[in-house]
Motif scaffolding. Structure first.
Motif, short mmCIF file in Angstrom:
data_model
loop_
_atom_site.label_atom_id
_atom_site.label_comp_id
_atom_site.label_asym_id
_atom_site.label_seq_id
_atom_site.Cartn_x
_atom_site.Cartn_y
_atom_site.Cartn_z
N GLN A 78 0.83 -1.21 0.00
CA GLN A 78 0.00 0.00 0.00
C GLN A 78 0.87 1.26 0.00
N GLY A 82 1.19 4.02 -2.91
CA GLY A 82 0.97 5.44 -2.63
C GLY A 82 2.13 6.29 -3.11
N THR A 133 3.69 12.73 2.26
CA THR A 133 3.26 13.08 3.62
C THR A 133 1.91 12.44 3.94
N LEU A 134 0.99 12.49 2.98
CA LEU A 134 -0.33 11.90 3.17
C LEU A 134 -0.24 10.40 3.39
N VAL A 135 0.61 9.72 2.60
CA VAL A 135 0.78 8.27 2.76
C VAL A 135 1.36 7.96 4.14
N SER A 136 2.35 8.76 4.57
CA SER A 136 2.95 8.55 5.89
C SER A 136 1.91 8.71 7.00
N TRP A 137 1.02 9.67 6.85
CA TRP A 137 0.01 9.91 7.88
C TRP A 137 -1.06 8.83 7.88
N VAL A 138 -1.50 8.39 6.69
CA VAL A 138 -2.57 7.39 6.61
C VAL A 138 -2.10 6.05 7.16
N TYR A 139 -0.89 5.64 6.82
CA TYR A 139 -0.41 4.31 7.21
C TYR A 139 0.53 4.37 8.42
N ASP A 140 0.60 5.54 9.08
CA ASP A 140 1.42 5.68 10.28
C ASP A 140 2.84 5.20 10.01
N PRO A 144 5.06 12.15 9.61
CA PRO A 144 4.62 12.74 8.33
C PRO A 144 5.36 14.02 7.96
#
Length: 682
Positions: A78, A82, A133-140, A144
């Motif tokens: 995932q 992303g 950044t968004l991918v880092s935040w969504v998948y922890d 981010p």
């Protein structure tokens, strides 16, 4: 997509895939973005393809990026997908800014292109960093904010270092030879490698900058960018191995996302220094080439202007330019006039004339100054004197020369030799004067002719009318009953007298038709009425003949602007001519055809008479001409009827013609112009 372009895109994507895997595998432990993924190659592949293939290439980019990140143990599918979408979006943003929304290809020719390039690097890197950044935040996955900052820096360097390789070629830019190029590249490889081996001497990295500057000064912009890629590859590879000034403990102990910050900043500084410098040098070099080309073009124009004299002077009026045209017109060679004043081409009388016209002092300096103050492009007629003493008249434009600082540096004069034209105009004016006199004389002759014809006709008509009158009295037996022989003689006299009266009428008619001052009674007439009335006049002459005469006219009126009497005379002349040359038992058709949308009305008189020989047709409408057949048959006539008909047709704008088959008949035709029923100024 052309095969060559498809192959190029395939090679770029394959290289991006290989370097991408290397960047992921060489990333510091605990990192979350890889190690400088070559996003510039992905953006370049998307930028160079046609619009219709963009979606396909972007899809391939997403797939390749996803695959490269998937090989790293810390990246799930995932997250890899992303990141792949982020790089694909970054490539789309770069493509859209580079080509200004599909409207044009990408070049780096001026400061606007440089600004667009910087905007591409920043904008696309920001778009990619936002997705990371968004991918880092969504998948922890990491911090981010740290992931976004690190991705922005790495991608900014990747775009700045690689994307410039895909700009459109704009022609030769480099100005140095192969030996110098080899030395420059050799030093680049050697110095960069040496600078990034020691860990404790950071200043060695600055040794690379002079080489980048030298390449920017001497090479092309594309080569500068390629040099930047090589420097970045060496610096990144050695830094990844723990070597170089950016691998000391100060940075290796920092957050894993920020361990590459020194390398990123170094490469970014190299790009932002070498690329603008290279573009500035290239622009200056191109301007210099254009200046040389413009000077060469101006020189060719001066040399090729053989029919125009171009004479230049310095600020003191001394000749420093003398074109081949000036040499041809004035007879001097450049060596004979260089350093001399243009005063040598003019007489004192010419200078005085120019001074009087310009209202200045009768000195050459004053005349030149006053001429230079005239509005730009003002031409004046000057009398020049050739080397052989022959005067020539030139139309001259005198212009001051101002340099870039606004200082006066001299004059340039362009002069066109109009001597022959003026002579021709004088001859033409003389010819026109002679022609006007001839026209006046012809008018006078025409008036005398009219007076003569009128006088002669009056003097002839009066006695002939008396003769005819007395003949009628004699034939009626007023002076005694005549015998048969006397009746026969008087009949002959009467017939010839009437023929003479007819001839006089024809001469008067023809004279009036050709008169310059003749005024016609022009009005709208009905050709049907004209033709019908003419038929009624001619038809009684058929009483003693075995001839059929057919009248074929439209039921509706056929309007025409003209003189009804003259048009009636035209029809009568055609009809009587047909009656005279058609043997008994023949047929005559008087036909009128109405106007159509594309053609005017047509008058035809067709007969089944004796016809006209081929050799006689060219002279049919000549005055006093009678055909050979008319003489053979003894048909009476003056030879003026058809010439009168032609004159009437001409003054009404019609086109008269005749067709005939000898021995079978003839057709006389008048085609009136379309729109002849409209009133116009006479």
């Amino acid at each position: 997509m052309p095969k060559s372009l498809g192959l190029r895109v395939g090679v770029v994507l394959a290289l991006a895939f290989a370097l991408g895997i290397g960047s992921v595998l060489a990333a510091p432990p605990g990192g979350h973005i890889g190690f400088m993924w070559p996003v510039g190659l992905a953006s370049g592949a998307v930028a160079i393809v046609p619009r219709r293939h963009t979606a396909l290439v972007v899809t391939l980019v997403v797939a390749l990026v996803t695959t490269t990140y998937a090989v790293g143990e810390q990246y799930s599918l995932q997250i890899a997908l992303g990141y792949g979408i982020g790089v694909g979006l970054e490539a789309l943003v770069a493509q859209h800014i580079l080509t200004a929304g599909w409207s044009r290809t990408w070049q780096m020719r001026d400061l606007n292109d440089l600004g667009r390039f910087v905007g591409v690097c920043v904008g696309s890197a920001f778009a990619g960093a936002l997705v990371f950044t968004l991918v880092s935040w969504v998948y922890d996955f990491g911090v981010p904010l740290h992931v976004g900052i690190a991705a922005f820096g790495a991608h900014l360097v990747g775009q700045a270092s690689l994307l410039g390789l895909f700009r459109e070629h704009v022609g030769p830019e480099e100005s140095y030879g192969s030996a110098e190029r080899s030395i420059t590249w050799g030093l680049t490889l050697l110095v960069t490698t040496i600078a990034f081996i020691p860990n404790d001497v950071p200043s060695l990295a600055f040794l690379v900058l002079p080489l980048l500057g030298w390449m920017a000064f001497r090479g092309s912009t594309r080569e500068v960018m390629l040099q930047l890629v090589v420097v970045g590859a060496i610096a990144s590879t050695l830094s990844g191995q723990g070597l170089g000034p950016f691998s000391n403990t100060l940075w290796t102990n920092a957050d894993s996302e920020f361990q590459d910050i020194p390398s990123v900043l170094f490469l970014l500084a190299c790009a932002m220094v070498s690329i603008p410098f290279s573009m500035a040098v290239t622009m200056q070099r191109r301007s210099a080439v254009q200046l040389v080309q413009e000077q060469a073009r101006s020189e060719r124009l001066v040399q090729s202007a053989r029919g125009i004299a171009i004479i230049g002077t310095d600020s003191l009026g001394r000749i420093n330019l003398f074109s081949p045209g000036a040499e041809s017109i004035l007879g001097y060679t450049p060596d004979e006039v260089y350093g001399q004043s243009t005063r040598m081409f003019h007489t004192e009388a010419e200078i005085a004339r120019q001074a009087a016209e310009l209202g200045t002092d009768p000195t050459y300096v004053s005349v030149v100054r006053a001429t230079g103050e005239l509005p730009p492009g003002t031409a004046r007629i000057w009398q020049f004197v050739r080397k052989d003493g022959i005067p020539r008249t030139l139309s001259t434009i005198f212009s001051p020369i101002i340099d870039d600082s606004g200082d006066f540096v001299g004059y340039v004069a362009t002069a066109d030799d109009i001597t022959d034209r003026i002579d021709a105009e004088a001859v033409l004016e003389k010819a026109l004067h002679t022609e006007r006199r001839a026209v006046k004389r012809l008018t006078e002759i025409d008036q005398v002719k009219d007076q003569f014809v009128s006088s002669v006709s009056h003097e002839l008509r009066t006695p002939i009318t008396n003769i005819v009158g007395y003949l009628e009295l004699l034939m009626d037996g007023v002076y005694g009953e005549p015998n048969a022989r006397q009746n026969d003689a008087m009949s002959r006299i009467d017939m010839n007298s009437r023929r003479l009266l007819t001839l006089i009428d024809d001469l008067l008619t023809l004279s009036s038709m050709e008169s310059i001052d003749h005024r016609r009674r022009r009005s709208q007439v009905d050709l049907v009425t004209v033709v019908t009335r003419a038929d009624e006049i001619v038809r009684p002459s058929l009483l003693q003949r075995d001839l059929e005469m057919v009248l074929d006219v439209p039921d509706e009126p056929v309007p025409l602007i003209g003189d009804a009497g003259e048009l009636e005379r035209l029809v009568i002349n055609f009809a009587t001519n047909a009656v005279k040359f058609t043997p008994d038992g023949g047929r005559i058709v008087v036909r009128l055809i109405a106007a159509t949308d594309s053609e005017g009305p047509v008058l035809e008189v067709e007969d089944s008479g004796v016809g006209i020989r081929e050799e006689d047709r060219a002279k049919l409408f000549t005055r006093f001409f009678r055909t050979t057949r008319a003489h053979e048959l003894g048909v009476p006539g003056s030879g003026l009827g058809l010439s009168i008909a032609k004159a009437i047709a001409d003054v009404h704008g019609g086109r008269i013609s005749a067709t005939s088959v000898y021995g079978k008949g003839s057709t006389f035709r008048v085609e009136f112009p379309l729109g002849a029923d409209q009133v116009t100024d006479d």
